[in-house]
Design a protein around this motif. Structure first.
Motif, short mmCIF file in Angstrom:
data_model
loop_
_atom_site.label_atom_id
_atom_site.label_comp_id
_atom_site.label_asym_id
_atom_site.label_seq_id
_atom_site.Cartn_x
_atom_site.Cartn_y
_atom_site.Cartn_z
N TYR A 99 -4.88 0.95 6.82
CA TYR A 99 -5.62 0.30 5.75
C TYR A 99 -5.26 -1.19 5.63
CZ TYR A 99 -7.61 4.69 4.01
OH TYR A 99 -8.32 5.86 3.87
N GLU A 156 2.09 1.80 -3.40
CA GLU A 156 1.03 2.30 -4.28
C GLU A 156 0.82 3.80 -4.07
OE1 GLU A 156 -1.15 -2.03 -3.91
OE2 GLU A 156 -2.25 -0.23 -3.26
N ILE A 161 0.84 -1.20 0.00
CA ILE A 161 0.00 0.00 0.00
C ILE A 161 0.88 1.26 0.00
CG2 ILE A 161 -1.68 1.32 1.33
CD1 ILE A 161 -2.90 -1.34 2.22
N ALA A 182 -0.97 3.47 5.50
CA ALA A 182 -0.82 2.10 5.03
C ALA A 182 -1.04 1.11 6.16
CB ALA A 182 0.57 1.91 4.40
N SER A 229 -6.12 2.55 -2.67
CA SER A 229 -5.58 1.22 -2.38
C SER A 229 -6.63 0.30 -1.77
CB SER A 229 -4.36 1.33 -1.47
OG SER A 229 -3.29 1.95 -2.14
N ARG A 257 -8.90 -3.01 -3.88
CA ARG A 257 -9.02 -4.35 -3.29
C ARG A 257 -10.49 -4.73 -3.08
NH1 ARG A 257 -4.12 -2.38 -2.28
NH2 ARG A 257 -2.40 -3.91 -2.26
#
Length: 738
Positions: A724, A71, A68, A721, A523, A527
């Motif tokens: 998440y 990204e 993440i 990150a 991100s 998903r």
């Protein structure tokens, strides 16, 4: 679904040391209050043990965090510049450099035009490009150099003297939002000897640049003084221009649009007071404009027109005894304010509207700029100043309302705001964003209404906004109230009842969760997570009444609205009922704690960021940071037994009960002054002891950070990150959609 987390040793168990708290005949035994002593080595050791446990439990999430983070980084243009903004004879901007954590604040001289200074050409920013040196650039402050060797860095404010020779800036190196103020000589490139410790947000130079006005907070972190520093003198000799002794009032300072007047605001969320100082008169003192005894919630701008001083007011005074709860805009000569309020004549410019909330207003030499909120959306309107002031002319008679222009945008859910860097400018700087439109910067030409696009923030990595969808939906609360939701998803995701979902909310202080682009959120969406923002009561999305229906003795509406939002997500087919997570921060963390107690089985996982989960304990102690200021939001449980009982019935820490709690992460900062680390530390202990689900409950404490988390953009990306990855792992959504 809730994926098992990595096995680890047993979680840390804090010892129990009962502390009794008695109010209104009720005694509460707090077993973990001893964790409040941050100087106690045993407390620090406990937090470090919690961090080690959290790291062990979530160790298998590290590859997902790394993915993440990569990204986010891959979509961000790391070397970039802001659009230059003109003030006086300089263009100011900030730039970032790949690999560096902090912005570099710069300026470049404005070219003097051959023609009139107020032409559009004179206010067209210079062409700048990322990574390309700007001719004539002068660095005001390099955040990276300032942060070197420091555990934390945040800029708490900066201002330039009128002649452009001095730059005052305030720096926090601990994360506690207490700043050290310094003044740089921009010609010499060196700091002056003047150093002032422990200042708050807010600083402004006098017109001649010889004095600096700044704000100081008391020991409970309440801004209560406006001080004046004369350059070259010891800080101990600084004059206290104003001191507010009421512990329930917040003090701040600002400049009028034309920078002639210093404005001092005192108030809370229900009423306010304004004082002003003429910076062009060296011997002038602070004067009262509108006192708190009038119980009018207001904000003002002062300006000159046709040789006379006028006051622009955004206020809830209303007429004939009826308050204008959504605010109205009025204007009056400054001389009117020497009279008793009942004898003052304020001319209405924007009348009250139950469907439109006026957020703010300011003036330029030619126009009135009004920010407003309609149908949850914030936007702006512009009107010629001569039309707004026409009614002040006694010969004008009946006059039409000002002809407001409003820029049009092609999206349903967006946010638009305006600012004026220099009130003489023929343009207003307009910012625009939506959930899937990266931030844009426009110059709005006041005379013609033309929108000139100056920049759209680039998003790298092949980003295509058509891959995503943002829609408005409505949930129905227990009392029948319709609650607006923003539903964000990949375009390929369908409402088949199998998706993971995250419901996010805040719902306090009249703060609105407005549409805005966010690279990290992509991100989760990539998903397959459906991201739902619940615009619950207590926020300001539907005007002042929406806020008032979610505060004090109506606070529980905030929580039931949020549960209704989660119920809607499942009922509408956007999520598998077993794959819904929730997240919120600060007062939104209180929200998460409250809804977990109310509906623990509704959610598979929860992330509570710097959560205000021990609200009653905090607000009962006026010596704690911000506690007394909170009484206008939550009520005063010290004086009011009904408020005490109501708060005790929902305060998360005191209402933890045996239940199947979901996987929970509480994220906090050791130096946070807004919500102390002790609140989530105590809450996690209570949750673990009561939970019957066997799911992990973890506490993550940033030991060198404040309310906003660790400093530096890369550290912020790592924090997001982490959050998440925790959510995606708990929902079984680690893999990107095909």
């Amino acid at each position: 679904m809730n994926e098992a987390l990595s096995p680890a040793s047993a979680p840390p168990v804090a010892k129990k040391v009962p502390t009794l708290r008695t109010h209104h005949g009720d005694t509460f035994a707090d077993q973990y209050e001893w964790l409040r002593d941050k100087e106690n080595p045993e407390v620090v050791a406990h937090l470090e043990a919690e961090n080690a446990y959290t790291e062990a439990v979530t160790a298998d999430q590290q590859p997902l965090r790394d993915a993440i983070f990569a990204e986010i980084k891959g979509r961000t243009q790391e070397t970039d510049l802001s659009v230059p903004s003109r003030l006086d004879d300089w263009w100011y901007y900030a730039r970032t450099v790949e690999g560096q954590q902090y912005p570099i604040y710069c300026r470049v001289a404005a070219e003097r035009p051959a023609g009139p200074a107020d032409t559009l050409a004179s206010w067209t920013p210079p062409t700048v490009a990322p990574g390309v040196p700007v001719p004539g650039e002068r660095v005001l402050l390099d955040g990276n150099a300032e942060a070197e060797g420091q555990p934390f860095f945040a800029l708490g404010g900066a201002t330039v003297s009128r002649d452009g020779s001095l730059y005052a800036y305030a720096v926090d190196n601990a994360g506690d939002e207490t700043f050290t103020l310094r003044i740089k000589d921009l010609e010499a490139g060196e700091d002056l000897p003047d150093v002032i410790e422990r200042v708050f947000y807010g600083l402004e130079f006098s017109a001649d640049g010889r004095r600096l006005y700044y704000v100081v907070a008391d020991e409970s972190w309440r801004p209560h003084q406006i001080r004046v520093h004369t350059l070259g003198t010891p800080a101990e000799q600084d004059e206290v221009l104003f001191e507010e002794r009421d512990v329930a009032q917040w003090t701040s300072l600002d400049l009028s649009s034309d920078r002639r007047w210093l404005l001092v605001s005192i108030g809370n969320s229900e009423y306010s007071e304004t004082r002003y100082l003429d910076l062009h008169a060296p011997e002038a003192r602070l004067e009262l404009l509108l006192g708190r005894e009038e119980r009018v919630l207001h904000a003002v701008d002062l300006f000159e027109h046709d040789g006379a001083a006028h006051v622009l007011l955004v206020h809830n005074r209303g007429s004939e005894g009826a308050k204008a709860v959504n605010n109205m805009v009025s204007v009056a000569p400054l001389a009117e304010f020497a009279k008793p309020l009942a004898e003052q004549h304020w001319q209405t410019v924007v009348p009250h509207d139950d469907a439109v909330k006026v957020e703010s207003a300011e003036v330029t030499t030619s126009h009135l700029v009004v920010s407003l909120r309609r149908d949850t959306i914030e936007t702006v309107r512009f009107a010629p100043l001569t039309e707004a002031l026409a009614a002040l002319n006694p010969t004008a008679g009946g006059r039409p309302a000002p002809s407001f222009a409003e820029p049009a945008f092609g999206e349903e859910l967006y946010t638009a705001g305006a600012s004026v860097s220099d009130y003489r400018a023929p343009v207003a700087r307009l910012s625009y964003t939506s959930y899937f439109t990266p931030p844009r910067v426009y110059d709005y030409v006041l005379a013609t209404g033309e929108l000139i696009l100056r920049k759209e923030t680039p998003v790298l990595g092949g980003y295509d906004p058509s891959d995503y969808v943002a829609e408005r939906a409505w949930a129905t609360a227990d009392d029948g109230t319709r609650v607006p939701l923003s539903v964000l998803r990949r375009a390929s995701v369908r409402p088949d009842g199998t998706n993971p979902a995250l419901v996010y909310g805040y719902g306090s202080y009249e703060v609105s969760m407005d549409p805005a682009f966010a690279i990290p959120r992509l991100s989760l969406l990539d998903r397959g997570v459906v991201f739902v923002i619940a615009h619950i009561r207590g926020g300001g999305e539907l005007g002042r009444r929406w806020y008032e229906d979610g505060k004090k003795l109506r606070k529980k509406n905030t929580f039931t609205d949020f549960v209704a939002a989660a119920d809607w997500v499942a009922a509408a087919g956007w999520a598998d009922p077993q794959r819904i997570a929730c997240m919120g921060g600060s007062a939104g963390g209180l929200l998460i704690g409250a809804v977990l107690n109310a509906a623990p089985k509704r959610f598979a996982a929860a992330v509570a960021q710097v959560p205000f989960v021990d609200a009653l304990t905090t607000i009962l102690d006026p010596e704690l940071p911000l506690s007394a200021l909170e009484w206008e939001e939550w009520g005063n449980p010290i004086e009011d037994a009904d408020v005490y009982a109501y708060m005790k019935s929902y305060s998360p820490y005191e209402n933890v009960r045996p239940a199947d709690y979901p996987t929970v992460a509480a994220v906090t900062s050791f130096n946070d002054t807004r919500v102390l680390y002790v609140e989530p530390a105590k809450w996690v202990q209570a949750l673990r002891e009561a939970s019957t689900s066997g799911r992990p409950i973890v506490l993550k404490t940033e030991m060198d950070a404040g309310h906003g988390g660790a400093s530096g953009r890369y550290e912020a990306w790592k924090d997001r990150a982490w959050d998440y990855a925790f959510i995606a792992s708990a929902l079984g959504a680690r893999e990107l959609l095909a």
